[in-house]
Motif scaffolding. Structure first.
Motif, PDB file in Angstrom:
ATOM      1  N   GLU A  29      21.109  62.256  22.669  1.00  0.00           N
ATOM      2  CA  GLU A  29      22.222  62.735  21.855  1.00  0.00           C
ATOM      3  C   GLU A  29      22.478  61.693  20.771  1.00  0.00           C
ATOM      4  O   GLU A  29      22.359  60.496  21.019  1.00  0.00           O
ATOM      5  N   ALA A  30      22.853  62.159  19.579  1.00  0.00           N
ATOM      6  CA  ALA A  30      23.152  61.250  18.474  1.00  0.00           C
ATOM      7  C   ALA A  30      23.987  62.000  17.440  1.00  0.00           C
ATOM      8  O   ALA A  30      24.114  63.227  17.494  1.00  0.00           O
ATOM      9  N   ASP A  31      24.541  61.254  16.478  1.00  0.00           N
ATOM     10  CA  ASP A  31      25.288  61.876  15.390  1.00  0.00           C
ATOM     11  C   ASP A  31      24.368  62.672  14.465  1.00  0.00           C
ATOM     12  O   ASP A  31      24.772  63.666  13.875  1.00  0.00           O
ATOM     13  N   ARG A  32      23.118  62.199  14.344  1.00  0.00           N
ATOM     14  CA  ARG A  32      22.203  62.810  13.382  1.00  0.00           C
ATOM     15  C   ARG A  32      20.766  62.637  13.860  1.00  0.00           C
ATOM     16  O   ARG A  32      20.435  61.633  14.486  1.00  0.00           O
ATOM     17  N   MET A  33      19.899  63.604  13.546  1.00  0.00           N
ATOM     18  CA  MET A  33      18.480  63.519  13.864  1.00  0.00           C
ATOM     19  C   MET A  33      17.686  63.830  12.608  1.00  0.00           C
ATOM     20  O   MET A  33      17.994  64.776  11.888  1.00  0.00           O
ATOM     21  N   VAL A  34      16.653  63.011  12.334  1.00  0.00           N
ATOM     22  CA  VAL A  34      15.794  63.215  11.176  1.00  0.00           C
ATOM     23  C   VAL A  34      14.346  63.233  11.662  1.00  0.00           C
ATOM     24  O   VAL A  34      13.856  62.247  12.210  1.00  0.00           O
ATOM     25  N   SER A  35      13.668  64.363  11.452  1.00  0.00           N
ATOM     26  CA  SER A  35      12.268  64.486  11.833  1.00  0.00           C
ATOM     27  C   SER A  35      11.402  64.010  10.665  1.00  0.00           C
ATOM     28  O   SER A  35      11.616  64.403   9.523  1.00  0.00           O
ATOM     29  N   ARG A  36      10.437  63.134  10.989  1.00  0.00           N
ATOM     30  CA  ARG A  36       9.491  62.638   9.979  1.00  0.00           C
ATOM     31  C   ARG A  36       8.085  62.984  10.452  1.00  0.00           C
ATOM     32  O   ARG A  36       7.359  62.136  10.966  1.00  0.00           O
ATOM     33  N   GLU A  37       7.722  64.247  10.291  1.00  0.00           N
ATOM     34  CA  GLU A  37       6.458  64.751  10.828  1.00  0.00           C
ATOM     35  C   GLU A  37       5.244  64.018  10.286  1.00  0.00           C
ATOM     36  O   GLU A  37       4.278  63.811  11.007  1.00  0.00           O
ATOM     37  N   ASN A  38       5.287  63.609   9.000  1.00  0.00           N
ATOM     38  CA  ASN A  38       4.140  62.899   8.429  1.00  0.00           C
ATOM     39  C   ASN A  38       3.935  61.531   9.072  1.00  0.00           C
ATOM     40  O   ASN A  38       2.870  60.940   8.959  1.00  0.00           O
ATOM     41  N   GLU A  39       4.954  61.012   9.767  1.00  0.00           N
ATOM     42  CA  GLU A  39       4.857  59.729  10.480  1.00  0.00           C
ATOM     43  C   GLU A  39       4.799  59.926  11.993  1.00  0.00           C
ATOM     44  O   GLU A  39       4.818  58.950  12.737  1.00  0.00           O
ATOM     45  N   ASN A  40       4.766  61.189  12.452  1.00  0.00           N
ATOM     46  CA  ASN A  40       4.827  61.485  13.886  1.00  0.00           C
ATOM     47  C   ASN A  40       6.020  60.786  14.526  1.00  0.00           C
ATOM     48  O   ASN A  40       5.898  60.127  15.562  1.00  0.00           O
ATOM     49  N   ALA A  41       7.187  60.949  13.889  1.00  0.00           N
ATOM     50  CA  ALA A  41       8.380  60.241  14.362  1.00  0.00           C
ATOM     51  C   ALA A  41       9.620  61.119  14.242  1.00  0.00           C
ATOM     52  O   ALA A  41       9.692  62.013  13.394  1.00  0.00           O
ATOM     53  N   VAL A  42      10.572  60.837  15.104  1.00  0.00           N
ATOM     54  CA  VAL A  42      11.892  61.454  15.037  1.00  0.00           C
ATOM     55  C   VAL A  42      12.898  60.323  15.148  1.00  0.00           C
ATOM     56  O   VAL A  42      12.841  59.514  16.089  1.00  0.00           O
ATOM     57  N   ALA A  43      13.813  60.246  14.174  1.00  0.00           N
ATOM     58  CA  ALA A  43      14.842  59.199  14.174  1.00  0.00           C
ATOM     59  C   ALA A  43      16.167  59.805  14.611  1.00  0.00           C
ATOM     60  O   ALA A  43      16.556  60.887  14.152  1.00  0.00           O
TER      61      ALA A  43
END
Length: 159
Positions: A29-43
């Motif tokens: 759980e978090a205030d915000r989620m940002v998917s960075r598919e080109n980096e294979n990452a989710v912040a």
């Protein structure tokens, strides 16, 4: 500059049971989620709380990197590493670990708490610049900063 603690589970990171892919899912759980598919990452940003089984990780931010190299393989999309930053706090039972950053490497099952790293198991405590726990080996190392590595063990605690 490092101290190795072998066979003493007093303040080792408790992620071992929670780190295997076949265990319980990770609930984040978090205030915000940002998917960075080109980096294979989710912040995950702001008041991050991640739970898996009996373990809870809290931090200001957490980036989950996943391995997407094995196309069509069930290993594709599995977690490669986690990086937690700012106000990191890990708890499991009466174990508590704190630091400015946590790096967890899934393939090697290594966790590194850094930046004023401290770990408590009940009343017992270790501290240093970094605390590295090698889960497969059940071994930890505490590296010092400018001062010495510090450990406080309370007699008669049964820990």
């Amino acid at each position: 500059r490092s101290t190795t603690v072998t066979g003493v589970q007093t303040c080792a990171l408790p992620i071992s049971a929670a780190a295997r892919a076949d265990d319980a899912p990770i609930d984040i759980e978090a205030d915000r989620m940002v998917s960075r598919e080109n980096e294979n990452a989710v912040a995950f940003l702001g008041k991050v709380v991640a739970r898996q089984g009996p373990m809870t990780i809290r931090a200001s931010s957490m980036t989950v990197y996943y391995d997407n190299s094995a196309k069509g393989d069930k290993a594709a999309g599995q977690i490669d590493r986690l990086i937690c930053q700012r106000d990191v706090k890990i708890t499991q039972g009466d174990w508590l670990g704190t630091g400015d950053r946590l790096d967890y490497f899934a393939k090697t099952r290594k966790a590194v708490l850094s930046g004023n790293a401290k770990a408590w198991n009940g009343p017992n405590m270790v501290s240093g610049k970094t605390i590295t726990y090698f889960m497969n080996e059940k071994r930890s190392e505490v590296d010092r900063d400018d001062g010495p590595v510090r450990a406080v063990f309370r007699a008669g605690t049964g820990q």
